[in-house]
Structure formats: C-alpha cells, structure tokens
Design an enzyme around this catalytic site. Structure first.
Site, mmCIF file in Angstrom:
data_model
loop_
_atom_site.group_PDB
_atom_site.id
_atom_site.type_symbol
_atom_site.label_atom_id
_atom_site.label_comp_id
_atom_site.label_asym_id
_atom_site.label_seq_id
_atom_site.Cartn_x
_atom_site.Cartn_y
_atom_site.Cartn_z
ATOM 1 N N HIS A 1 -8.080 4.696 -1.034
ATOM 2 C CA HIS A 1 -8.130 4.245 0.357
ATOM 3 C C HIS A 1 -9.527 4.476 0.948
ATOM 4 O O HIS A 1 -9.692 4.793 2.126
ATOM 5 C CB HIS A 1 -7.075 4.997 1.176
ATOM 6 C CG HIS A 1 -6.395 4.157 2.235
ATOM 7 N ND1 HIS A 1 -5.157 3.609 2.062
ATOM 8 C CD2 HIS A 1 -6.790 3.789 3.480
ATOM 9 C CE1 HIS A 1 -4.808 2.941 3.165
ATOM 10 N NE2 HIS A 1 -5.782 3.040 4.035
ATOM 11 N N THR B 1 0.845 -1.205 0.000
ATOM 12 C CA THR B 1 0.000 0.000 0.000
ATOM 13 C C THR B 1 0.873 1.245 0.000
ATOM 14 O O THR B 1 1.711 1.427 0.888
ATOM 15 C CB THR B 1 -0.937 -0.011 1.225
ATOM 16 O OG1 THR B 1 -1.751 -1.179 1.154
ATOM 17 C CG2 THR B 1 -1.819 1.229 1.249
HETATM 18 C C1 LIG Z 1 -11.520 0.841 8.809
HETATM 19 C C2 LIG Z 1 -10.610 0.748 7.623
HETATM 20 C C3 LIG Z 1 -9.287 0.373 7.811
HETATM 21 C C4 LIG Z 1 -8.442 0.243 6.701
HETATM 22 N N1 LIG Z 1 -7.160 -0.230 6.899
HETATM 23 C C5 LIG Z 1 -6.370 -0.427 5.820
HETATM 24 C C6 LIG Z 1 -5.082 -1.021 5.994
HETATM 25 O O1 LIG Z 1 -4.686 -1.378 7.088
HETATM 26 N N2 LIG Z 1 -4.317 -1.175 4.872
HETATM 27 C C7 LIG Z 1 -4.738 -0.788 3.630
HETATM 28 O O2 LIG Z 1 -4.005 -0.941 2.651
HETATM 29 N N3 LIG Z 1 -5.973 -0.248 3.448
HETATM 30 C C8 LIG Z 1 -6.785 -0.074 4.506
HETATM 31 N N4 LIG Z 1 -8.043 0.422 4.316
HETATM 32 C C9 LIG Z 1 -8.519 0.715 2.957
HETATM 33 C C10 LIG Z 1 -9.198 -0.521 2.344
HETATM 34 O O3 LIG Z 1 -8.262 -1.524 2.049
HETATM 35 C C11 LIG Z 1 -9.907 -0.165 1.022
HETATM 36 O O4 LIG Z 1 -8.996 0.468 0.166
HETATM 37 C C12 LIG Z 1 -11.105 0.746 1.231
HETATM 38 O O5 LIG Z 1 -11.846 0.355 2.362
HETATM 39 C C13 LIG Z 1 -11.990 0.723 -0.008
HETATM 40 O O6 LIG Z 1 -13.033 1.630 0.111
HETATM 41 P P1 LIG Z 1 -14.540 1.198 0.526
HETATM 42 O O7 LIG Z 1 -14.446 0.806 1.947
HETATM 43 O O8 LIG Z 1 -15.341 2.436 0.322
HETATM 44 O O9 LIG Z 1 -14.946 0.067 -0.348
HETATM 45 C C14 LIG Z 1 -8.908 0.554 5.408
HETATM 46 C C15 LIG Z 1 -10.250 0.932 5.238
HETATM 47 C C16 LIG Z 1 -11.094 1.024 6.323
HETATM 48 C C17 LIG Z 1 -12.532 1.402 6.105
#
Ligand SMILES: Cc1cc2nc3c(=O)[nH]c(=O)nc-3n(C[C@H](O)[C@H](O)[C@H](O)COP(=O)(O)O)c2cc1C
Length: 377
Positions: free
Chosen positions: A275, A155
């Site tokens: 993200h 990421t």
């Molecule tokens: C609560 C939360 C924690 C997240 N933690 C990470 C993470 O640790 N690593 C990462 O690459 N993306 C993280 N993301 C992003 C998700 O991998 C993803 O890109 C994102 O949730 C996509 O958008 P959507 O939730 O609207 O579908 C996180 C998203 C949320 C909602």
C-alpha cells in the site's frame, strides 16, 4: 536524492496543493521506513548492460486479462483523487485511455464510477475495500458491472487503517483540522480556484450514490474509519467470487503463503503491494518480497506489483523481479496534482521512453523478454 520522472512533479505538487493534501499523498505509516525502502530497494536493483543485440524494434505492448495494453502499466486506485485536481479521476482516466492503459477507480474516489465511465474511454478497473457494510459492497459491485467494468481490484491489506502521523501534523486530521484545512486552502489560491471552487461536488461519489446523501471529507474519514472489517477471512470472500463475472485481482499481497491462497481462491491476478508503505511500517518492500512470490505462483496468476515505482526504469526492474505489470500510485498522482491530465499524459510518455531505453540497454525487445536474467548479480 533520487532523480526520476516524478521528482519534478512531486515538487510542483508540493507547491500547488494545500499541505494537508500533499502530505496525505506523500506520507506513509509511522516513521516511513517501508515507504523509503520501497523506493531505495527498487532503485538498488542493478541491471546487466548488454550491447549489440539489435534492439531496433522495441515493443511495450502486453495482454492482461484478455485485453491488449499499450504498456505493462496500470494506474493504481488512489482515494480522493478528485481533491488533487479538478474531477481528477476523469482527467487521469483520459490520460490512461490515450496510452491504452487501465485506470483503477478507488472505492473512495470523488467522481462516481458512471461519471468516469461517461467522460473517458479508458478501460476502467474498479477497486473495492472489504467493508463491514456488505450492502455497500454489493451495490458497488453491481454499479461497476453495469458500467462495463471487467476487472475488480480487491484490496485486502486494510483490515484496519494504518497510523499515518503526518496526517495529524498536516491538518488532515487532529485538533482544529477543519480550520487548518480552510486556512491552507485560501493560501493556495490556484488549487482553491481550480479544485476547491470549480472541482465540486467534493462528494465520495460511489458512497453518496449508495447512501443517497452528500458526503464530504469529514464523512470520508468517519465512514471509512468505522467501516473497515478486521474480521474478514478468505472464506468470507467466496460470495465475491460467485457474484463478480469478470477478473478478480487481489491487491496487498506481500507473503508467499497469501499469494498461494489467492491462487486457491481463484483470483486471476494479485498485486504485490504494501500500500505504498501506508499500512504497516517495517514490512518488506515490494521489491524484496516479489521474487519469492513470483517463484511460487508465476504462471498461475497474473502478478502486478506496486510501491516505490518512480520511473519507467523502475517498471522494468519490477518486471525483472517477477511482475507481469506494474501499478503506479504516487508517480501519477504527483503529475496529476501538478498539471492535471497533461501531467499524467506526459508522465506516461516519459515512462514509455525510459522503458525503451532500459530495454535497449539490457538487450530485450519485448516485455516477455524481461526476466531475472537481466539483473546483475
Ligand atoms: C494518497 C493515496 C491514496 C490511496 N488510496 C488507495 C485506495 O483508495 N485503495 C487502494 O487499494 N489503494 C490506495 N492507495 C495505494 C495505491 O493504490 C498503491 O498501492 C500505492 O500508492 C503504491 O505505492 P507508490 O505510491 O509508492 O507507488 C493509495 C495511495 C496513496 C498514495
């Protein structure tokens, strides 16, 4: 209001979770414009209705990085998943396994990689952040490789953490946060019993395995905040390319130039993502960024996309815009928080059905058949 498979689960998650956790999941950066546009731009993609196309046999299976998947869906890395449900990473991975879709374990998961690997048969992908502590990164790569992980999700859209003001309001951070979280926990007894008491330890498994000391929520915020590395550039990543034996997926691409750079770097995949609107508010939604990126690099690298997907219909829309597969973030997390493994299993079942209906009514039978020609102009 947008009606989707996730709407009810979101409401159930809101009721069940202490507010600091619900808003941590639900919220985005600044005024949350990008978060909203992720959802609305995607749902604005209109599809061409086609009829009498013989859609008796619809096949959702795909091959991604040499593995056959039941549907073109991957569970995205989500930090602190074990705080939303008891040992949440294991529960989500089990639901993924039953559908033959990969589960991506976040760097900042509660369950360590070997716990998830031991307790589920899912194809596990591992997500790594660019952190100043390169010792941790090396250690995490070794542990992932030893656990049999074949796909690394790297990421890159977090050189600095985004400003999420909801967290300060909700008690996730800000003044008296620890007291506020405690108060919220005791007023949400179902969560307190299931996760607060029986879901322990609340470590960040991968990080405590490396540091050799227990870590908790406060450490998470402190360690992570101090460890994002804004100095990183493509050149610095070469050692990862040289170290990692399997596929590398670069997550957080929103610009055509960066997509081309990922191809030059030698990545096998990219995730078109902002993200989930949690980093820079005001950047393009994934739905708007994706077509140009697909034009530039389709066929040279596998294209995954996330941010804003709330239904199986949305998955079909993302594929029509140029993705080879979709990543689910909040959609599966709401379901997990509401009903654990059964919630995620049911959500994937609903996505499966919605995809089949969308494909039948746009006249396509296979995932390869979904492309921009099914979009109404
Ligand atoms: C609560 C939360 C924690 C997240 N933690 C990470 C993470 O640790 N690593 C990462 O690459 N993306 C993280 N993301 C992003 C998700 O991998 C993803 O890109 C994102 O949730 C996509 O958008 P959507 O939730 O609207 O579908 C996180 C998203 C949320 C909602």
């Amino acid at each position: 209001m947008i009606i989707s498979a996730t709407t009810d689960y979101r409401e159930a998650a809101r009721r069940r979770l202490p507010p600091f956790l619900f808003h941590y999941i639900d919220g985005g950066a600044y005024a949350e414009h990008t978060l909203r546009h992720n959802v609305s731009d995607l749902s604005d993609v209109a599809l061409r209705q086609r009829v009498l196309c013989d859609v008796a046999d619809i096949d959702l299976s795909v091959t991604l990085f040499g593995r056959s998947l039941g549907m073109p869906v991957v569970l995205a890395p989500v930090g602190l998943t074990g705080m939303y449900a008891r040992r949440g990473e294991v529960q989500a991975a089990r639901a993924a396994a039953a559908r033959q879709v990969p589960f991506t374990l976040s760097t900042v998961s509660v369950c360590a990689i070997d716990e998830v690997q031991r307790q589920s048969s899912a194809p596990i992908w591992f997500q790594l952040y660019v952190l100043k502590d390169r010792g941790f990164m090396r250690d995490a790569l070794e542990r992932a490789q030893a656990a049999g992980v074949e796909t690394l999700v790297f990421t890159v859209d977090m050189p600095v953490p985004g400003a999420r003001y909801r967290d300060a309001h909700s008690g996730m951070s800000g003044p008296n946060a620890a007291w506020r979280r405690m108060l919220q926990a005791v007023t949400h007894p179902r969560w307190a019993w299931d996760v607060g008491i029986h879901g322990r330890p609340h470590d960040l498994g991968n990080i405590s395995a490396y540091r050799g000391a227990a870590t908790g929520l406060a450490d998470y915020i402190g360690w992570l905040g101090a460890n994002f590395d804004p100095s990183i550039s493509w050149r610095d990543l070469q050692w990862i390319r040289d170290t990692w034996k399997g596929s590398i997926v670069i997550k957080g691409i929103l610009d055509v130039e960066d997509a081309r750079e990922a191809v030059r770097f030698g990545a096998q995949g990219i995730v078109v993502s902002n993200h989930g609107g949690r980093q820079l508010d005001g950047v393009l939604s994934s739905a708007r960024a994706l077509p140009a990126i697909a034009d530039a690099v389709k066929g040279q690298v596998s294209i995954l996309a996330d941010s804003g997907i709330r239904s199986g219909l949305d998955v079909v829309r993302m594929l029509a815009l140029g993705a080879d597969a979709a990543m689910l973030g909040r959609a599966f997390i709401y379901a997990l928080a509401a009903d654990g493994q059964a919630g995620v299993a049911n959500l994937l079942e609903l996505f499966d059905r919605e995809m089949r209906v969308a494909m039948a009514l746009t006249g396509v039978r296979t995932i390869a058949g979904i492309d921009s020609t099914i979009i109404a102009r």
